[in-house]
Write a protein that holds these residues in place. Sequence first.
Motif: not given
Length: 235
Positions: A63-69, A112-116, A128-133, A153-163
């Motif tokens: 990622s050029r700026y902030y990676d979601p994880a 768990k934020g966003a880059s603009y 958090f994240f999990g695996t099935i292996r 799978y998981g909700d590791i970040g990067g799921n917030k947008g910004y206006d």
Amino acid sequence: MRKSALGLLAASAALALAASTAQAADLPSRYSPAPAYNALPVFTWTGFYAGLNAGYGWNVGDSRYYDPAFGTSYGKRKGGFVGGAQAGYNYQFGMFVAGVETDLQYAAVGNKGASYGNIYYPGDSDGFFGTIRARGGVAFDRALVYGTAGFAYGDIGGNKGYDPILGHHSGDEINWGWTIGGGVEYAITNNFTAKVEGLYVDIDTKDNYALGGRANVDRDAEFGVLRAGLNYKFN
């Protein structure tokens, strides 16, 4: 008369020899019986297990700026604590071991934020994240060397947008991806095993920024994990 004496002498010798043989047969044997061995149980990796783990995760994305994880800014990669629990099943055939494992991990990424543009707007919670292996490896008695791969799978970040006008808006969601890795595990006792494991995780996180054509743009969360774990194996 001489022949009679010789015959009597021979008969006496034969009788004495027979008596000696019979007496020797009644004596206990000079040789001990073969010892009886109780074979020690051979350790096997077959069975269910469950345990805990803890370690460190770090961003490996481009990622050029902030990676979601775990966060990265202008090429500076960051990391954080990961920890959780795992459970699985192994089956051993000969030297080979095959099995499945699932785990669920807390990830103190604080990202768990966003880059603009080139500005990062931090979120307010960790992920958090999990695996099935699947797991497969070779056992050297109590030592197991294995590889592993499967779903993540998981909700590791990067799921917030910004206006810039409306401000933040939430977009928390669980995303899916894949993982691959390997490790070494050792049976301390017949029930407790310890392991060191490394994983590469790629979760297909998407940007939900609604303007500028950024909605649903892939921003994969790519990170490495190095962790140590302790398992209890059920007999």
